[in-house]
Design an enzyme around this catalytic site. Structure first.
Site, mmCIF file in Angstrom:
data_model
loop_
_atom_site.group_PDB
_atom_site.id
_atom_site.type_symbol
_atom_site.label_atom_id
_atom_site.label_comp_id
_atom_site.label_asym_id
_atom_site.label_seq_id
_atom_site.Cartn_x
_atom_site.Cartn_y
_atom_site.Cartn_z
ATOM 1 N N ASP A 132 46.523 49.553 36.842
ATOM 2 C CA ASP A 132 46.089 48.152 36.903
ATOM 3 C C ASP A 132 45.263 47.885 35.644
ATOM 4 O O ASP A 132 44.177 48.446 35.467
ATOM 5 C CB ASP A 132 45.264 47.927 38.178
ATOM 6 C CG ASP A 132 44.861 46.454 38.360
ATOM 7 O OD1 ASP A 132 44.694 45.746 37.348
ATOM 8 O OD2 ASP A 132 44.680 46.039 39.518
ATOM 9 N N LYS A 184 43.627 36.237 36.145
ATOM 10 C CA LYS A 184 42.417 36.454 35.363
ATOM 11 C C LYS A 184 42.675 36.091 33.896
ATOM 12 O O LYS A 184 42.847 34.937 33.583
ATOM 13 C CB LYS A 184 41.948 37.901 35.541
ATOM 14 C CG LYS A 184 41.972 38.394 37.010
ATOM 15 C CD LYS A 184 40.964 37.703 37.893
ATOM 16 C CE LYS A 184 41.167 37.960 39.386
ATOM 17 N NZ LYS A 184 41.310 39.326 39.805
HETATM 18 C C1 LIG Z 1 41.830 40.017 40.999
HETATM 19 C C2 LIG Z 1 42.378 41.380 40.878
HETATM 20 C C3 LIG Z 1 43.513 41.786 41.603
HETATM 21 C C4 LIG Z 1 44.189 40.862 42.590
HETATM 22 O O1 LIG Z 1 44.759 39.777 41.952
HETATM 23 P P1 LIG Z 1 45.043 38.340 42.666
HETATM 24 O O2 LIG Z 1 45.726 37.598 41.587
HETATM 25 O O3 LIG Z 1 43.732 37.781 43.084
HETATM 26 O O4 LIG Z 1 45.922 38.629 43.842
HETATM 27 C C5 LIG Z 1 43.993 43.059 41.423
HETATM 28 N N1 LIG Z 1 43.388 43.926 40.581
HETATM 29 C C6 LIG Z 1 42.288 43.591 39.875
HETATM 30 C C7 LIG Z 1 41.662 44.584 38.980
HETATM 31 C C8 LIG Z 1 41.747 42.306 40.006
HETATM 32 O O5 LIG Z 1 40.647 41.973 39.305
#
Ligand SMILES: *Cc1c(COP(=O)(O)O)cnc(C)c1O
Length: 393
Positions: free
Chosen positions: A182, A206
């Site tokens: 991730d 994000k």
């Molecule tokens: C926000 C986030 C997610 C989840 O993403 P959404 O778009 O809110 O479903 C997954 N991993 C990380 C590191 C995040 O900051």
């Protein structure tokens, strides 16, 4: 169509496919259906993620533009855009795992991912071993013949822990294990496929979309056979991206490299000023020399360590809460990667049910405050932080 009743003609408007010129940007193909002249061509469209478009859950031209951009920028073989970051995490985990499989994951994970892994363990018979993310030897020890995935985050929340991706991917090389990373916190600043990752996940909500107006996720694959496998599951799960969200994301993508570079530079500047402030006990930012993985960050994130930092106030829980409410230009709120700066005090919000000991186990102090730095001028941000620090002391 001429000669038909207006009632019939209204259902079949002329569809214009540009000829003689081409659109400069990516158009929105909001329609979910495509038609064919030959049945065999429609049949062929069902085969995989790069075939003709037929039904938007399986693929759409706007969504595919975004997927091609992601593939190129992450250096992958293919990509899938999803309805959210969690849609991406679910698509990968549910698409690649079955009962009896084993996963190794680092402890510092996004809350939703951690909860999903617990769920897969409790309800689907997937075994999970958590490792600290500091020592690849822990991964080698945890390996089993049934291990299928190693799940990591480049930079973790809110501690800004940096995982040594080359060392961890090396630890499972040859063991038939796919490494999933991730990379939400540091798009482009780190390209996990270059460090041996098989699959990269982003919450495009994000930094990539970047303007706080989209929920979206991405999966980028180093290998096209894994892309094909996960695409087949993605079409069953249905968490694929909507064309309008994909279009907004393509638009946000255009400025992402510049936004992230600026946000990283501002975060480093603010982190340095916080470290020198008497009310601040500790600053967590991988770009600062005192950070536990500063050396890893210098290798993995040479152009900037991202826009998120955390710091601990000497005044503990009460000071953290007061600070988060005393900011004025900065907003109190969850999330990160938006154009405006956001602050959050985990001990009084997302983690409020935890006592000091359980917070400490998660690497979070009672006075820990997270700052997701936006695009305001760092001097204006500092002025706001400085006045809030005075109120919190
Ligand atoms: C926000 C986030 C997610 C989840 O993403 P959404 O778009 O809110 O479903 C997954 N991993 C990380 C590191 C995040 O900051």
């Amino acid at each position: 169509m001429t000669g038909h009743d207006p009632q019939t003609r209204a259902v079949h408007p002329p569809v214009i496919t540009p000829a003689g010129s081409r659109p400069l940007g990516v158009p929105i193909y909001q329609g979910h259906l495509f038609s064919f002249d030959a049945a065999d061509d429609l049949a062929a469209a069902f085969r995989g993620p790069d075939e003709a478009f037929f039904y938007a859950r399986m693929g759409n031209p706007t969504v595919r533009s975004l997927e091609r951009l992601l593939t190129e920028l992450e250096g992958g073989a293919g990509a899938l855009a999803t309805a959210s970051g969690m849609g991406a995490v679910n698509t990968v985990l549910m698409g690649l795992l079955q009962s009896g499989d084993h996963v190794i994951a680092q402890t510092a994970l996004y809350g939703g991912t951690y909860a999903l892994l617990q769920d897969l363990a409790a309800r689907w018979g997937v075994d999970v071993t958590f490792v600290s993310g500091d020592d690849p030897a822990e991964v080698r020890e945890a390996l089993r013949p049934t291990t299928r995935l190693l799940y990591l985050e480049t930079v973790a929340n809110p501690t800004t822990h940096v995982t040594d991706l080359p060392a961890f991917t090396e630890a499972v090389r040859g063991a038939g294990v796919l490494t999933v990373v991730d990379n939400t916190f540091v798009p482009l600043l780190c390209k996990p496929i270059e460090h041996g990752a098989d699959i990269v996940i982003h919450s495009m909500t994000k930094y990539i979309a970047g303007h706080g107006d989209v929920i979206g996720g991405a999966i980028v694959f180093a290998d096209s056979s894994v892309h094909q496998r996960v695409w087949e599951h993605a079409t069953e799960l249905g968490a694929t991206a909507d064309p309008f969200a994909a279009w907004l994301t393509v638009r946000g993508f255009a400025t992402m490299p510049m936004r992230v570079a600026r946000q990283s530079a501002s975060a480093l500047d603010i982190a340095g000023r916080l470290a020198a402030h008497p009310s601040v006990a500790r600053v967590h930012y991988p770009g600062l020399p005192g950070h536990p993985q500063h050396e890893v960050a210098e290798r993995l994130l040479p152009d900037g360590a991202g826009g998120v930092l955390a710091f601990e106030l000497t005044g503990g829980r009460e000071a953290g809460r007061t600070f988060s409410e005393a900011v004025d230009l900065i907003s109190l709120g969850p999330s990160l990667g938006a154009i405006a700066t956001l602050v959050m005090h985990p001990a009084s919000t997302s983690h409020r049910q935890m006592d000091a000991a359980s917070l400490a186990a998660a690497g979070i102090g009672e006075g820990t405050v997270r700052l997701a730095v936006g695009l305001e001028h760092p001097d204006d941000l500092w002025q706001d932080i400085d006045q809030a620090l005075r109120k919190a002391t």
